[in-house]
Design a protein around this motif. Structure first.
Motif, PDB file in Angstrom:
ATOM      1  N   GLU A  28       0.820  -1.217   0.000  1.00 53.17           N
ATOM      2  CA  GLU A  28       0.000   0.000   0.000  1.00 53.17           C
ATOM      3  C   GLU A  28       0.857   1.272   0.000  1.00 53.17           C
ATOM      4  OE1 GLU A  28      -3.272   0.370  -0.395  1.00 53.17           O
ATOM      5  OE2 GLU A  28      -3.232  -1.809  -0.756  1.00 53.17           O
ATOM      6  N   ASP A  29       2.005   1.174   0.622  1.00 53.43           N
ATOM      7  CA  ASP A  29       2.828   2.373   0.788  1.00 53.43           C
ATOM      8  C   ASP A  29       4.122   2.272  -0.023  1.00 53.43           C
ATOM      9  OD1 ASP A  29       2.956   4.861   1.958  1.00 53.43           O
ATOM     10  OD2 ASP A  29       4.365   4.175   3.501  1.00 53.43           O
ATOM     11  N   SER A  30       4.092   1.435  -1.066  1.00 55.57           N
ATOM     12  CA  SER A  30       5.353   1.158  -1.761  1.00 55.57           C
ATOM     13  C   SER A  30       5.454   1.901  -3.082  1.00 55.57           C
ATOM     14  CB  SER A  30       5.463  -0.347  -2.038  1.00 55.57           C
ATOM     15  OG  SER A  30       4.502  -0.699  -3.007  1.00 55.57           O
ATOM     16  N   SER A  31       6.645   1.881  -3.646  1.00 55.02           N
ATOM     17  CA  SER A  31       6.830   2.531  -4.942  1.00 55.02           C
ATOM     18  C   SER A  31       6.199   1.689  -6.047  1.00 55.02           C
ATOM     19  CB  SER A  31       8.323   2.726  -5.220  1.00 55.02           C
ATOM     20  OG  SER A  31       8.950   1.467  -5.339  1.00 55.02           O
ATOM     21  N   TYR A  32       6.000   0.362  -5.765  1.00 54.46           N
ATOM     22  CA  TYR A  32       5.305  -0.484  -6.752  1.00 54.46           C
ATOM     23  C   TYR A  32       3.947   0.113  -7.039  1.00 54.46           C
ATOM     24  CZ  TYR A  32       8.808  -4.114  -5.801  1.00 54.46           C
ATOM     25  OH  TYR A  32       9.971  -4.815  -5.665  1.00 54.46           O
ATOM     26  N   LYS A  33       3.222   0.372  -5.974  1.00 51.98           N
ATOM     27  CA  LYS A  33       1.864   0.894  -6.135  1.00 51.98           C
ATOM     28  C   LYS A  33       1.934   2.298  -6.742  1.00 51.98           C
ATOM     29  CE  LYS A  33      -2.545   1.530  -3.970  1.00 51.98           C
ATOM     30  NZ  LYS A  33      -3.277   1.840  -2.766  1.00 51.98           N
ATOM     31  N   ALA A  34       2.873   3.115  -6.248  1.00 51.07           N
ATOM     32  CA  ALA A  34       2.982   4.477  -6.749  1.00 51.07           C
ATOM     33  C   ALA A  34       3.280   4.485  -8.234  1.00 51.07           C
ATOM     34  CB  ALA A  34       4.079   5.218  -5.987  1.00 51.07           C
ATOM     35  N   ASN A  35       4.037   3.486  -8.675  1.00 48.61           N
ATOM     36  CA  ASN A  35       4.380   3.439 -10.096  1.00 48.61           C
ATOM     37  C   ASN A  35       3.370   2.654 -10.931  1.00 48.61           C
ATOM     38  OD1 ASN A  35       6.660   4.963  -9.713  1.00 48.61           O
ATOM     39  ND2 ASN A  35       7.934   3.176  -9.262  1.00 48.61           N
ATOM     40  N   GLY A  36       2.272   2.288 -10.293  1.00 53.86           N
ATOM     41  CA  GLY A  36       1.178   1.667 -11.025  1.00 53.86           C
ATOM     42  C   GLY A  36       1.330   0.168 -11.236  1.00 53.86           C
ATOM     43  N   GLN A  37       2.272  -0.459 -10.504  1.00 50.31           N
ATOM     44  CA  GLN A  37       2.406  -1.909 -10.646  1.00 50.31           C
ATOM     45  C   GLN A  37       1.410  -2.605  -9.716  1.00 50.31           C
ATOM     46  OE1 GLN A  37       6.367  -3.483 -10.414  1.00 50.31           O
ATOM     47  NE2 GLN A  37       7.243  -1.717 -11.449  1.00 50.31           N
ATOM     48  N   SER A  38       0.921  -3.772 -10.177  1.00 44.33           N
ATOM     49  CA  SER A  38      -0.065  -4.470  -9.361  1.00 44.33           C
ATOM     50  C   SER A  38       0.660  -5.293  -8.281  1.00 44.33           C
ATOM     51  CB  SER A  38      -0.902  -5.407 -10.236  1.00 44.33           C
ATOM     52  OG  SER A  38      -0.076  -6.471 -10.689  1.00 44.33           O
ATOM     53  N   PHE A  39      -0.113  -5.813  -7.322  1.00 44.64           N
ATOM     54  CA  PHE A  39       0.424  -6.652  -6.258  1.00 44.64           C
ATOM     55  C   PHE A  39       1.095  -7.882  -6.852  1.00 44.64           C
ATOM     56  CE2 PHE A  39       0.004  -9.865  -2.888  1.00 44.64           C
ATOM     57  CZ  PHE A  39       0.620  -9.188  -1.840  1.00 44.64           C
ATOM     58  N   GLU A  40       0.442  -8.419  -7.901  1.00 44.64           N
ATOM     59  CA  GLU A  40       0.977  -9.623  -8.549  1.00 44.64           C
ATOM     60  C   GLU A  40       2.332  -9.358  -9.179  1.00 44.64           C
ATOM     61  OE1 GLU A  40      -0.015 -12.632  -8.262  1.00 44.64           O
ATOM     62  OE2 GLU A  40      -1.655 -11.903  -6.966  1.00 44.64           O
ATOM     63  N   GLN A  41       2.406  -8.189  -9.831  1.00 44.76           N
ATOM     64  CA  GLN A  41       3.681  -7.840 -10.459  1.00 44.76           C
ATOM     65  C   GLN A  41       4.781  -7.728  -9.405  1.00 44.76           C
ATOM     66  OE1 GLN A  41       1.957  -4.447 -12.487  1.00 44.76           O
ATOM     67  NE2 GLN A  41       2.810  -5.150 -14.446  1.00 44.76           N
TER      68      GLN A  41
END
Lengths: 228, 853
Positions: free
Chosen positions: B524-537
């Motif tokens: 929820e607070d990661s750069s993955y999410k910020a950069n639009g990557q999904s949880f699966e990715q």
């Protein structure tokens, strides 16, 4: 018997051309209980003489003896104590202490001497000077005549050898002046109080037992008491 | 109405008065000079202090620009340039960075940049000093900061000397011999190198990739907010704003205003008293003038004109004196402090016309209010009263029913309160002066090096292995300290304890079900999410790390036992089983925060850890607790980094010594904390430790000594302490002058009254006694005020102190309070007697006459 004796008193101010002889060999004697007036024109040296007698100022030469004590041999502190026990002052401008009320002003000289107030005597003075109703007043609330009566009461309170009054009526109107002089005269008689009073008013001077006349620092007449 | 046509006559009178009162003139002038001097000094110090702080901030930031925007697009650049509230637009290019190792194997940190003319002249030159040479024009020219030169081992640079550099830029690694075109002193702490425009062009730098726009705005911070609204940014862009410490200069200004008000009050009292005494002495004269037909207005202006004359001479002299002090002595002090390394602040003296304008205005105002009341008093003198006038001390009029007013102590009491206004002024000035001194001292005393060390260091001496404190340190960690080194430290005399932190990197078996909740919260607070990557990715990425054996974190020993006990006290609902922890069965993960607590989701799970060491084998540990940032404040632990920058992994795992033993026998000594028995031994232990340090053959370590911290603290506060002490001594001087002034004038004013008292038989000894008692009453009441209201004020200060700095601890200045009260008594009891002695040299009749005529 002489309570006061001055011998060849001289007071010189300035030097050289500016030399002024305020007193020029004044010899005077005053007996106990006498009411003496000193009269003279302005600048004749009468106030200087009074200040010398009271120990407020020191002469250039000569001697002053009060009750057998030579004033000029005393040190400052000794002189002050002698003054508060033996001399009562009455000034032209009253010189009451502004932080004290009338009663406190009257007994102040007794208090600073550490003495016990002779309440009966003070009451008597207060009565004589008609100050009973003013005892709690501050000096500022009194008329000139009232202030001078307080000053006289203060001078009397220590039962001094001599009261010295320097133009005590100088700031008063003629009616009040007469009132004050009559009081001083009656006190002198009632308490056998030696009093020396400076004035330039002949009429007032006439009320004294004797008049000493001074001109240019010299006694012209009356310096010594002659039998009347 | 008739006009007054007697200006000339009045002027003659004024001239005569000035001539006749030379002593008074001297006093009045001195009072004005002193007041102006103090006002100017305070203004000058305050303005210089603020300017110096601003300069220092600008220098540390390395720019005079307000905001910057990295990698702007062409449209953004155009739009920004056209905004009317943008004052200057400078352009910077990030050209590259020097990556070389020096003789000790340390890496350099020199940044290579290009600044255009606007940036260099308008923004950067203000933040540097000692510039020699010129900005590089040719491709092979370079300009370096003194920092950079010293990193390169050049102590005496020369223009056109050759500088061989190996560095990296956008095109990769480069080797080049540059020609030195100039150098300068920068204050940012990093080495700076500048290259030419043609270098950037040839290297292919572009605005959109390497450029930074640096702007100064018309009005901060309003325009900063405006530009954020007006210019639209791309996703990865942000405004970098240099916000200056406005709050600090605000408090300096408030303090200066308060001080100036205080000085005005004191100056008023001084000038007022001098004039008032002189006018009271001349009451008869004024009465006479009125008798002769001088109007009130004329008398008022007579007094005021004299005051103006004093001011015309006094104010310039005061300003001149203050200028000499603030431009001559203060910089000398600061410069000396700076050169000796005592101060972080170089003395730069600012000439600000506002200092002088303000000083003149405030001094003139003081003189004006001070002469107003005496002038009125002179004008109101009634001719009749003036003739009878004997005392100017106010007369009591209210009747009083008492019989013991003649007693010396009661007279003294009445005298003190005879003029209530005056008495209150004395009490206030004594009380305020001393309370201010106490306040300033209390604040200054709360900044103690000892507290500073306690706040910023966990141990008196700290050794850290810097390999484990960096991110992406992929090389194998080399042990920096060994047991022998520890033994040597332990043998130093006066050492209280040596604590050792051991760390090892360990891989964690990636069990997706165990890590499920943990990962969800982290995502929820990661750069993955910020950069639009999904949880699966994200999960796929983590699996890749796990397969490469890179999924893991640093495991470290918990250094401070108290931390666990405190944790259990603070979190009674989720206590940690201490015994199990010390036995090495459970671990603690970290770090959580208030709004994001992924580690808590791991509690109760079992982690399989494999230490990256020769003896490392898979070992199971139960997660027994989760720390948040506040639970372990030990900086040796919370500065540990990530071996590989993996976001979705615990930041750290704490184990006990026993736990570490289970994991590996080859953990690194990553931190050593050393405490001394006696704080006075600090320097000796420091030099012995330095000696041992020289035996170390490794270089990836850091040694932090409380001695340096104390020095750093002293450097930081040198200027502030100088200022604080200056202010405190100024206050003491003002307080003393005020009191002595009031006492002197109080006695001088009653000269005639004392003469009367003597004439009716009061001895000098008795008079001195009255005055001494009066002084005693002043001292007693002031002391009572200080002990009640003053202490209440100090309590407020004590309350405010922790807000000033996190390490500031208020201590009640008991010794100072006692000293000041003693000083008050000494002065109050002695000054009046001395003054009386000085004025009572004349005979009684002379003193009485001086008022009669």
């Amino acid at each position: 018997m002489a309570i006061l004796e001055t011998k060849d008193l001289r007071k010189i101010y300035g030097s050289g051309e500016n030399e002024v002889h305020a007193l020029d060999g004044v010899s005077v004697t005053v007996d106990e209980g006498e009411f003496v007036a000193v009269i003279g024109t302005s600048g004749s040296g009468k106030s200087t003489l009074l200040n010398m007698i009271g120990g407020l100022d020191r002469p250039t030469s000569g001697s002053i003896t009060i009750r057998g004590k030579e004033l000029l041999k005393m040190k400052d502190e000794e002189l002050t104590i002698f003054r508060r026990r033996n001399i009562g002052f009455v000034f032209q401008n009253y010189n009451l202490l502004p932080v004290l009320n009338v009663y406190e002003n009257i007994i102040y000289p007794i208090e600073i001497d550490g003495g016990k107030t002779d309440t009966e005597f003070v009451k008597q003075i207060i009565h004589t000077l008609r100050l009973e109703k003013k005892l709690e007043n501050m000096p500022n609330n009194l008329s000139g005549g009232q202030q001078q009566r307080v000053a006289i009461a203060r001078a009397l309170a220590t039962k001094p050898a001599i009261i010295l009054a320097d133009e005590p009526t100088g700031n008063l109107d003629s009616k009040t002046s007469m009132d004050v002089i009559l009081l001083m005269q009656s006190i002198s008689r009632q308490f056998r109080q030696t009093t020396i009073m400076i004035t330039h008013n002949e009429e007032i001077a006439q009320m004294a037992d004797r008049t000493i006349r001074i001109e240019d620092g010299k006694v012209i007449s009356g310096g010594i008491k002659y039998a009347r | 109405m008739h006009d007054n046509r007697n200006k000339n006559a009045m002027k003659r009178v004024e001239k005569g008065m000035m001539k006749a009162n030379s002593t008074r003139n001297l006093f009045a002038m001195s009072a004005i000079i002193l007041t102006t001097f103090m006002i100017t000094t305070v203004f000058s110090l305050a303005i210089n202090y603020i300017e110096n702080i601003n300069l220092m901030q600008m220098r540390t930031l390395g720019t005079a620009a307000d905001v910057s925007l990295a990698m702007p697009t062409a449209e953004q650049e155009q739009q920004i340039t056209s905004l009317d509230y943008v004052k200057t637009v400078g352009v910077r290019y990030m050209a590259g960075s020097v990556s070389m190792k020096n003789a000790e194997g340390r890496e350099f940190s020199i940044v290579l940049q290009y600044y255009d003319t606007a940036e260099w002249e308008k923004h950067y030159q203000k933040a540097i000093s000692g510039f020699v040479g010129k900005y590089p024009a040719n491709e092979n020219e370079i300009m370096l900061s003194v920092d950079a030169l010293s990193q390169l081992g050049i102590k005496a640079p020369e223009l056109h000397m050759e500088i061989p550099l190996s560095y990296s830029d956008r095109n990769g690694r480069q080797e080049r011999i540059f020609i030195l075109s100039g150098w300068f002193h920068s204050y940012t702490g990093t080495g700076m190198g500048f290259v030419s425009e043609s270098y950037c062009k040839n290297a292919g730098c572009t605005m959109a990739e390497d450029g930074v726009l640096s702007l100064s705005l018309q009005k901060m911070p309003d325009d900063f907010l405006r530009i954020q609204r007006d210019v639209k940014l791309n996703e990865n862009q942000f405004w970098d704003g240099a916000v200056l410490m406005k709050s600090s200069s605000g408090s300096v200004i408030a303090m200066a205003i308060f001080l100036v008000m205080f000085i005005i009050g004191s100056g008023y009292l001084l000038i007022y008293n001098v004039l008032y005494v002189s006018i009271s002495k001349d009451t008869r004269f004024y009465g006479l003038m009125k008798t002769l037909g001088t109007t009130q207005t004329q008398i008022k202006s007579l007094v005021k004109r004299q005051a103006v004359k004093f001011a015309c001479i006094g104010i310039p002299i005061g300003i001149l004196l203050a200028t000499t002090v603030s431009f001559g002595f203060v910089p000398l002090f600061l410069e000396k402090g700076f050169n000796q390394g005592k101060s972080a602040m170089e003395a730069v003296v600012f000439f600000h016309p506002s200092i002088y304008i303000l000083s003149i205005l405030f001094s003139a105002f003081t003189v004006w209010i001070a002469c107003n009341a005496p002038a009125k008093a002179a004008a109101k003198t009634s001719p009749i009263e003036a003739l009878k006038y004997q005392n100017f001390a106010p007369q009591k009029t209210k009747n009083r029913n008492s019989k013991n007013g003649g007693k010396l102590y009661i007279m003294a009491f009445h005298n003190v309160f005879r003029d209530r206004k005056r008495a209150i002024l004395v009490f206030m000035s004594l009380f305020m002066g001393i309370t201010m001194i106490l306040g300033v001292n209390g604040i200054a005393g709360s900044y103690k090096a000892e507290n500073y060390v306690k706040q910023y260091m966990d141990y008196n001496f700290e050794y850290t292995d810097i390999q484990v404190r960096q991110y992406e340190q992929l090389q194998k960690e080399v042990p920096q300290f060994d047991e022998h080194f520890i033994e040597q430290i332990e043998q130093i005399e006066g050492i209280k304890n040596v604590e050792i932190q051991k760390t090892v990197w360990a891989g964690i078996d990636f069990d997706e079900s165990d890590f499920g909740d943990f990962m969800k919260i982290k995502y929820e607070d990661s750069s993955y999410k910020a950069n639009g990557q999904s949880f699966e990715q994200m999960l796929a990425g983590l699996r890749a790390y796990a397969n490469a054996g890179e999924y893991g974190c640093y495991i470290t020993t918990l250094m401070d036992e108290r931390i666990l006990e405190e944790y259990n006290e603070n979190h009674p609902k989720k206590t940690i089983d201490l015994e199990a922890f010390w036995r090495g069965e459970i671990v603690i993960t970290g770090w959580d925060s208030d709004y994001n607590a992924p580690n808590a989701a791991l509690v109760g799970k079992t982690l399989t850890l494999t230490a990256k060491s020769a003896d490392g084998k898979a070992t199971d540990f139960l997660v027994g607790g989760a720390f948040d940032f506040m639970d372990d404040t030990n900086r040796l632990a919370n500065s540990l980094g990530h071996h590989k920058m993996i976001e979705i992994v615990p930041d750290i795992i704490y184990v006990s010594e026993a736990g570490m033993e289970r994991l590996t026998g080859e953990a690194l000594i990553s931190g050593i904390g050393v405490d001394v028995e006696e704080i006075n031994d600090l320097e000796r232990v420091d030099s012995e430790l330095q000696g041992i340090n020289r035996t170390l053959t490794t270089a990836e370590w850091n040694f932090k000594s409380a001695v340096d911290t104390v020095e750093q603290f002293n450097q930081m506060l040198y200027a502030q302490k100088l200022l604080g002490n200056g202010v405190a001594s100024l206050l003491i001087v003002i307080g003393l002058i005020n009191f002595v002034n009031v006492m002197v004038t109080g006695v001088a004013a009653r000269k005639n009254e004392f003469a009367i008292m003597e004439s009716i038989g009061t001895t000098k000894k008795q008079l001195r006694k009255i005055l001494t008692i009066e002084g005693g009453i002043y001292a007693l009441i002031s002391t009572l005020l200080i002990l009640t209201f003053g202490n209440a004020f100090l309590m407020l200060v004590a309350d405010a102190v922790p807000n000033l700095a996190d390490y500031a601890v208020f201590e009640y200045p008991a010794l100072l309070v006692i000293r000041l009260i003693a000083a008050i008594f000494v002065i109050c009891l002695s000054v009046p007697g001395i003054v009386y002695k000085l004025i009572s040299n004349e005979t009684v009749i002379e003193r009485m006459r001086s008022f009669d005529n």
